[in-house]
Design a protein around this motif. Sequence first.
Motif, PDB file in Angstrom:
ATOM      1  N   ILE A  71       0.831  -1.206   0.000  1.00 19.47           N
ATOM      2  CA  ILE A  71       0.000   0.000   0.000  1.00 19.47           C
ATOM      3  C   ILE A  71       0.867   1.258   0.000  1.00 19.47           C
ATOM      4  CG2 ILE A  71      -0.213   0.122   2.521  1.00 19.47           C
ATOM      5  CD1 ILE A  71      -2.993   0.889  -0.091  1.00 19.47           C
ATOM      6  N   GLU A  72       2.068   1.178   0.567  1.00 13.61           N
ATOM      7  CA  GLU A  72       2.956   2.332   0.611  1.00 13.61           C
ATOM      8  C   GLU A  72       3.404   2.771  -0.778  1.00 13.61           C
ATOM      9  OE1 GLU A  72       3.004   0.490   4.613  1.00 13.61           O
ATOM     10  OE2 GLU A  72       3.175  -0.313   2.582  1.00 13.61           O
ATOM     11  N   LYS A  73       3.220   1.942  -1.782  1.00 11.94           N
ATOM     12  CA  LYS A  73       3.636   2.298  -3.142  1.00 11.94           C
ATOM     13  C   LYS A  73       2.652   3.242  -3.825  1.00 11.94           C
ATOM     14  CE  LYS A  73       5.834  -0.003  -7.080  1.00 11.94           C
ATOM     15  NZ  LYS A  73       5.399   0.905  -8.127  1.00 11.94           N
ATOM     16  N   LYS A  74       1.482   3.446  -3.257  1.00 11.09           N
ATOM     17  CA  LYS A  74       0.450   4.246  -3.939  1.00 11.09           C
ATOM     18  C   LYS A  74       0.741   5.740  -4.048  1.00 11.09           C
ATOM     19  CE  LYS A  74      -0.329   1.280  -5.291  1.00 11.09           C
ATOM     20  NZ  LYS A  74      -0.369   0.944  -6.726  1.00 11.09           N
ATOM     21  N   PRO A  75       1.369   6.510  -3.170  1.00  8.34           N
ATOM     22  CA  PRO A  75       1.773   6.105  -1.831  1.00  8.34           C
ATOM     23  C   PRO A  75       0.712   6.453  -0.781  1.00  8.34           C
ATOM     24  CG  PRO A  75       2.809   8.191  -2.379  1.00  8.34           C
ATOM     25  CD  PRO A  75       1.981   7.794  -3.572  1.00  8.34           C
ATOM     26  N   LEU A  76       0.475   5.502   0.110  1.00 10.57           N
ATOM     27  CA  LEU A  76      -0.386   5.727   1.271  1.00 10.57           C
ATOM     28  C   LEU A  76       0.339   5.156   2.492  1.00 10.57           C
ATOM     29  CD1 LEU A  76      -3.875   4.746  -0.199  1.00 10.57           C
ATOM     30  CD2 LEU A  76      -3.216   7.026   0.581  1.00 10.57           C
ATOM     31  N   ASN A  77       0.815   6.023   3.362  1.00  6.36           N
ATOM     32  CA  ASN A  77       1.571   5.582   4.526  1.00  6.36           C
ATOM     33  C   ASN A  77       0.727   5.472   5.786  1.00  6.36           C
ATOM     34  OD1 ASN A  77       3.868   5.435   3.006  1.00  6.36           O
ATOM     35  ND2 ASN A  77       4.942   7.117   4.001  1.00  6.36           N
ATOM     36  N   HIS A  78      -0.501   6.005   5.739  1.00  3.79           N
ATOM     37  CA  HIS A  78      -1.349   6.001   6.928  1.00  3.79           C
ATOM     38  C   HIS A  78      -2.640   5.226   6.690  1.00  3.79           C
ATOM     39  CE1 HIS A  78       0.677   9.338   9.354  1.00  3.79           C
ATOM     40  NE2 HIS A  78       1.392   9.237   8.232  1.00  3.79           N
ATOM     41  N   PHE A  79      -2.669   4.368   5.713  1.00  2.00           N
ATOM     42  CA  PHE A  79      -3.863   3.593   5.382  1.00  2.00           C
ATOM     43  C   PHE A  79      -3.496   2.110   5.450  1.00  2.00           C
ATOM     44  CE2 PHE A  79      -6.974   1.722   2.360  1.00  2.00           C
ATOM     45  CZ  PHE A  79      -8.150   2.175   2.945  1.00  2.00           C
ATOM     46  N   TYR A  80      -3.702   1.525   6.631  1.00  5.42           N
ATOM     47  CA  TYR A  80      -3.371   0.129   6.890  1.00  5.42           C
ATOM     48  C   TYR A  80      -1.940  -0.200   6.452  1.00  5.42           C
ATOM     49  CZ  TYR A  80      -8.387   0.179   7.495  1.00  5.42           C
ATOM     50  OH  TYR A  80      -9.648   0.510   7.915  1.00  5.42           O
ATOM     51  N   PRO A  81      -0.956   0.405   7.122  1.00  9.50           N
ATOM     52  CA  PRO A  81       0.455   0.209   6.751  1.00  9.50           C
ATOM     53  C   PRO A  81       0.835  -1.267   6.687  1.00  9.50           C
ATOM     54  CG  PRO A  81       0.247   1.907   8.439  1.00  9.50           C
ATOM     55  CD  PRO A  81      -1.105   1.285   8.303  1.00  9.50           C
ATOM     56  N   ILE A 161     -13.628  -5.605   1.202  1.00 10.12           N
ATOM     57  CA  ILE A 161     -12.376  -5.085   0.661  1.00 10.12           C
ATOM     58  C   ILE A 161     -12.461  -3.562   0.571  1.00 10.12           C
ATOM     59  CG2 ILE A 161     -10.783  -5.141  -1.302  1.00 10.12           C
ATOM     60  CD1 ILE A 161     -10.989  -7.803   0.151  1.00 10.12           C
ATOM     61  N   GLN A 162     -11.418  -2.857   1.003  1.00  8.05           N
ATOM     62  CA  GLN A 162     -11.362  -1.406   0.928  1.00  8.05           C
ATOM     63  C   GLN A 162     -11.008  -0.954  -0.497  1.00  8.05           C
ATOM     64  OE1 GLN A 162     -11.259   0.790   4.249  1.00  8.05           O
ATOM     65  NE2 GLN A 162     -12.644  -0.940   4.442  1.00  8.05           N
ATOM     66  N   THR A 163     -11.251   0.320  -0.804  1.00  8.73           N
ATOM     67  CA  THR A 163     -10.971   0.837  -2.139  1.00  8.73           C
ATOM     68  C   THR A 163     -10.112   2.091  -2.062  1.00  8.73           C
ATOM     69  OG1 THR A 163     -13.059   2.059  -2.106  1.00  8.73           O
ATOM     70  CG2 THR A 163     -13.058  -0.103  -3.184  1.00  8.73           C
ATOM     71  N   VAL A 164      -9.223   2.220  -3.050  1.00  8.85           N
ATOM     72  CA  VAL A 164      -8.250   3.308  -3.089  1.00  8.85           C
ATOM     73  C   VAL A 164      -8.252   3.932  -4.484  1.00  8.85           C
ATOM     74  CG1 VAL A 164      -5.781   3.850  -3.018  1.00  8.85           C
ATOM     75  CG2 VAL A 164      -6.765   2.245  -1.349  1.00  8.85           C
ATOM     76  N   ALA A 165      -8.291   5.259  -4.548  1.00  8.71           N
ATOM     77  CA  ALA A 165      -8.176   5.975  -5.818  1.00  8.71           C
ATOM     78  C   ALA A 165      -6.866   6.752  -5.840  1.00  8.71           C
ATOM     79  CB  ALA A 165      -9.346   6.936  -5.997  1.00  8.71           C
ATOM     80  N   VAL A 166      -6.089   6.551  -6.890  1.00  9.66           N
ATOM     81  CA  VAL A 166      -4.887   7.360  -7.130  1.00  9.66           C
ATOM     82  C   VAL A 166      -5.225   8.248  -8.322  1.00  9.66           C
ATOM     83  CG1 VAL A 166      -2.423   7.357  -7.639  1.00  9.66           C
ATOM     84  CG2 VAL A 166      -3.424   5.518  -6.255  1.00  9.66           C
ATOM     85  N   ALA A 185     -10.018   5.495   0.504  1.00 15.17           N
ATOM     86  CA  ALA A 185      -8.791   6.295   0.583  1.00 15.17           C
ATOM     87  C   ALA A 185      -8.466   6.837  -0.793  1.00 15.17           C
ATOM     88  CB  ALA A 185      -7.622   5.468   1.121  1.00 15.17           C
ATOM     89  N   ALA A 186      -7.716   7.931  -0.809  1.00 17.20           N
ATOM     90  CA  ALA A 186      -7.281   8.522  -2.075  1.00 17.20           C
ATOM     91  C   ALA A 186      -5.910   9.151  -1.888  1.00 17.20           C
ATOM     92  CB  ALA A 186      -8.270   9.581  -2.563  1.00 17.20           C
ATOM     93  N   GLU A 225      -4.283  11.387   1.233  1.00 15.04           N
ATOM     94  CA  GLU A 225      -2.876  11.756   1.227  1.00 15.04           C
ATOM     95  C   GLU A 225      -2.591  12.445  -0.108  1.00 15.04           C
ATOM     96  OE1 GLU A 225      -0.095   8.837   2.733  1.00 15.04           O
ATOM     97  OE2 GLU A 225      -1.642   7.899   3.994  1.00 15.04           O
ATOM     98  N   ILE A 226      -1.561  13.301  -0.125  1.00 13.57           N
ATOM     99  CA  ILE A 226      -1.253  14.125  -1.296  1.00 13.57           C
ATOM    100  C   ILE A 226       0.163  13.836  -1.757  1.00 13.57           C
ATOM    101  CG2 ILE A 226      -0.942  16.506  -2.128  1.00 13.57           C
ATOM    102  CD1 ILE A 226      -2.984  17.372  -0.001  1.00 13.57           C
ATOM    103  N   THR A 227       0.367  13.811  -3.074  1.00 12.11           N
ATOM    104  CA  THR A 227       1.708  13.677  -3.640  1.00 12.11           C
ATOM    105  C   THR A 227       2.003  14.835  -4.574  1.00 12.11           C
ATOM    106  OG1 THR A 227       1.696  11.260  -3.518  1.00 12.11           O
ATOM    107  CG2 THR A 227       3.232  12.255  -5.070  1.00 12.11           C
ATOM    108  N   THR A 228       3.191  15.425  -4.424  1.00 15.86           N
ATOM    109  CA  THR A 228       3.680  16.416  -5.371  1.00 15.86           C
ATOM    110  C   THR A 228       5.005  15.941  -5.943  1.00 15.86           C
ATOM    111  OG1 THR A 228       2.586  18.265  -4.243  1.00 15.86           O
ATOM    112  CG2 THR A 228       4.427  18.805  -5.710  1.00 15.86           C
ATOM    113  N   LEU A 229       5.036  15.737  -7.248  1.00  7.84           N
ATOM    114  CA  LEU A 229       6.261  15.372  -7.957  1.00  7.84           C
ATOM    115  C   LEU A 229       7.045  16.654  -8.216  1.00  7.84           C
ATOM    116  CD1 LEU A 229       7.683  12.934  -9.548  1.00  7.84           C
ATOM    117  CD2 LEU A 229       6.568  13.912 -11.565  1.00  7.84           C
ATOM    118  N   LEU A 230       8.227  16.760  -7.634  1.00  2.00           N
ATOM    119  CA  LEU A 230       9.025  17.974  -7.787  1.00  2.00           C
ATOM    120  C   LEU A 230       9.914  17.867  -9.026  1.00  2.00           C
ATOM    121  CD1 LEU A 230      10.061  18.719  -4.094  1.00  2.00           C
ATOM    122  CD2 LEU A 230       8.224  19.761  -5.438  1.00  2.00           C
TER     123      LEU A 230
END
Length: 365
Positions: A71-81, A161-166, A185-186, A225-230
């Motif tokens: 799950i950390e690859k999504k990345p989600l570090n606080h959603f069922y680690p 089953i939980q659902t995740v949107a990236v 989660a998203a 959770e939020i991702t910013t590609l720098l």
Amino acid sequence: MNTENAEHPEGQHPAHYWHRLEDGRIQCDLCPRDCRLNDGQRGACFVRQRVGDEMVLTTYGRSSGFCVDPIEKKPLNHFYPGSSVLSFGTAGCNLACKFCQNWDISKSREMDRLQDQASPTAIAQTAQSLGCKSVAFTYNDPIIFAEYAMDTADACHAQGIQTVAVTAGYVHAEARRDFFAKMDAANVDLKAFTDEFYYRLTGAHLAPVLETLEYIVRETSTWLEITTLLIPGHNDSEAEIRAECAWIMDHLGPDVPLHFSAFHPDYRMPDVPPTPAATLTRARQIALEAGLHYVYTGNVHDAAGDTTYCPGCGAPLITRDWYEILSYHLTPDGHCPHCQHPIAGRFESQVGRFGRRRIPLRMGG
């Protein structure tokens, strides 16, 4: 809104979110692009098409591939680690990012790339049989295959089953409401913090994305959770990073995790250098100084940037090596064992131990 069993020609599925115009065209109301189509034309995403007097989704039940990920690859570090997630996507995208890291999928115009076929029920059953905690709609943006994603979410929830949107979060209000009502989660890509960047490098605009972020936090129970590609020279100035972090603090609060990720040369930006690790470290420090509690770095090896720290006492609570959890010190109810500060997220009494594996799957009908 379940149309899984509706009758339709092969490769076409009735789509929602459109209306007829007085000039004879129909307008797609899914995202702010507002594509206006004559018969046979496809929207900018390429997968929503006018056929006769209706809109259809051409990728329902068809995927570019399935994979079991941490799950950390999504990345989600606080959603069922430490848990595993069954990931899949389709083809096409409603943004036109020149720096796309999944361009071979999201920019595909070849429907024969979609070799895996699976109904929503089959996906949910597969996730359950593999012991996955969740299913992630990813690789390309699930907003454009909303009907397929939402039907799959219903099937997943029926199986526990939980659902995740990236997603990039570029969506109109009605579809936004329906879509995130079904997501547990998203991770939203906040690609930059200037409209000039969005317009020049993605063909979109910043404001609808900010609206999506605020909507998720204020109006839903979806974990965000939020991702910013720098990208060097484009969105990595200290001023822009400070502005983004200040906005997150003011509009979303300190507990929304923020991931700064490293760019690598790809697609239409092969001459831009990779993001230096020092840029990510500095961005993380700026975010922490702004008051954000959980800030991470991605696509680089960075022990501090992988670790979850307690906002109360500063103790390391979840230490990671890339996507593998090395130590886990949360209480069963998600608190710091040292100072009892609550840690924002979704946690279980037992941490998952899936590790950094990546397991590609083949699925059929």
